[in-house]
Design an enzyme around this catalytic site. Structure first.
Site, PDB file in Angstrom:
ATOM      1  N   CYS A   1       2.638   4.875   4.624  1.00 22.99           N
ATOM      2  CA  CYS A   1       3.335   3.914   5.485  1.00 22.99           C
ATOM      3  C   CYS A   1       4.290   3.031   4.691  1.00 22.99           C
ATOM      4  CB  CYS A   1       2.326   3.047   6.227  1.00 22.99           C
ATOM      5  SG  CYS A   1       3.088   1.770   7.220  1.00 22.99           S
TER       6      CYS A   1
ATOM      7  N   GLU B   1      10.522   3.522  10.307  1.00 22.55           N
ATOM      8  CA  GLU B   1       9.385   4.307  10.804  1.00 22.55           C
ATOM      9  C   GLU B   1       8.886   3.755  12.126  1.00 22.55           C
ATOM     10  OE1 GLU B   1       6.483   3.959   7.746  1.00 22.55           O
ATOM     11  OE2 GLU B   1       7.496   5.385   6.433  1.00 22.55           O
TER      12      GLU B   1
END
Ligand code: SAH
Length: 360
Positions: free
Chosen positions: A339, A93
């Site tokens: 996340c 990410e």
């Protein structure tokens, strides 16, 4: 990248191709400017070359070691999360954060998973820890900036606060930072680069020596050894005393103030007593404190973020003691809530598959 391809980052190999294809060095410089400074994309960069070599050059040189598989724009603010696949098949990410003033920060991953295994961190619970190559680190910047170009923006702050522990991937980190600073590549100002670490004292000092003007951040989270070890298992290996010595050394080497990151967890590390101990521990160091609201993760249901009144009281004690104290403005709560978690199960499955296949 197929086996015959070379990377655009391999300057010597790219120059050999240039010599073979017999075009002038200035055309290659124009290509690099278009790709690394203006972020026009591979196609536009190749268009800087003489037309007769473009196709052959494109076939021989790989521009993007990563492939974007997903881009999530936050519905509530200016954050975008990019999910990209590495050559080995893992997902990483990268988060683009646009602030109200129009500035853009980019949060980079340095690894797939993380060996630090912090209790509060989704990446640490992935059960995988693979380092990214320097080009995989850098491609996150190129891909993000290519998207930002459509908005006439460019990332200014480059922060190593995504997945992974940068100092567990020290060589690739330094190669990436060197490329970021290199005038012929990104030529990014060093004061806008920040490396955040779980706290590996020797590496902090090495990094400060090597890059005098980049910024360092330490994820301290507690000034009490027992509490810190509970939150960060790796803390047992790197005691608080060694970390304090390292910060003092970094302060000697660099002009920059070191950032102390402090995750605020209710009833764990957020009492006035904790604040006083922190202030005592920091006394005499050139640091500023950044208090971080905790983003709950599925794997640690017992942890809760500190409420605002307690957080403000904690900040007041630090300020009273003379430390610049800020509270992290958390962007993209809707996308950041996931996340590390989004890619967690898929990376686990890939690691398992590769282990069965005997690959590493
Ligand atoms: N390994 C490095 C960089 C990656 S983590 C480090 O430890 O600093 C970047 C920051 O995000 C660290 O300060 C980390 O403690 C914090 N962080 C991790 N999980 C979090 C969570 N669930 N909520 C808020 N901050 C978190």
């Amino acid at each position: 990248m197929n086996s015959e391809q070379i990377s655009i980052y391999d300057a010597a190999a790219v120059d050999r191709i240039r010599a073979e294809m017999k075009f002038e060095p200035r055309r290659l410089r124009a290509l690099r400017t278009a790709f690394f400074k203006k972020f026009l994309g591979a196609e536009a960069a190749i268009a800087e070359l003489p037309s007769e070599v473009r196709e052959a050059f494109a076939a021989r040189v790989q521009f993007h070691p990563l492939t974007i598989v997903e881009a999530d724009d936050s519905e509530i603010d200016g954050a975008t999360k990019l999910v990209a696949r590495t050559a080995a098949g893992y997902l990483i990410e990268t988060v683009i954060m646009r602030t109200g003033t129009g500035r853009v920060s980019l949060c980079l991953s340095s690894q797939v998973g993380c060996a630090a295994a912090c209790q509060f961190c989704a990446t640490g619970q992935m059960g995988v820890a693979k380092s990214l190559s320097a080009t995989e680190i850098l491609d996150q910047i190129v891909l993000a900036n290519e998207r930002l170009r459509a908005e006439q923006r460019q990332a200014r702050n480059i922060v190593f606060m995504g997945m992974g522990e940068p100092f567990h991937n020290e060589a690739a980190l330094y190669d990436a930072v060197s490329a970021l600073l290199a005038p012929e590549l990104f030529h990014h100002p060093s004061r806008y680069i920040l490396v955040s670490t779980v706290g590996i004292p020797d590496a902090m000092v090495r990094c400060a020596r090597r890059f005098l003007d980049i910024n360092l951040a330490l994820s301290l989270h507690s000034a009490r050894q027992d509490v810190r070890e509970r939150l960060i298992p790796l803390a047992a290996k790197f005691p608080l005393g060694d970390l304090r010595t390292a910060i003092a050394q970094v302060n000697q080497i660099q002009q920059n103030t070191v950032m102390i990151e402090y995750l605020m967890l209710a009833s764990v590390n957020d009492s006035p007593q904790d604040a006083c101990e922190l202030a005592g521990w920091l006394a005499g160091l050139d640091v500023h404190v950044n208090l971080i609201p905790y983003n709950p993760i599925a794997g640690s249901p017992g942890l809760r973020s500190t409420e605002r009144p307690e957080r403000d009281a904690f900040a007041a004690i630090l300020r009273e003691a003379g430390f610049v104290t800020t509270i992290r403005y958390s962007l993209g709560a809707d996308i950041a809530a996931a996340c590390g978690q989004l890619v967690q199960s898929e990376n686990r499955a890939i690691a398992k598959e590769q282990a069965t296949a005997g690959a590493h």
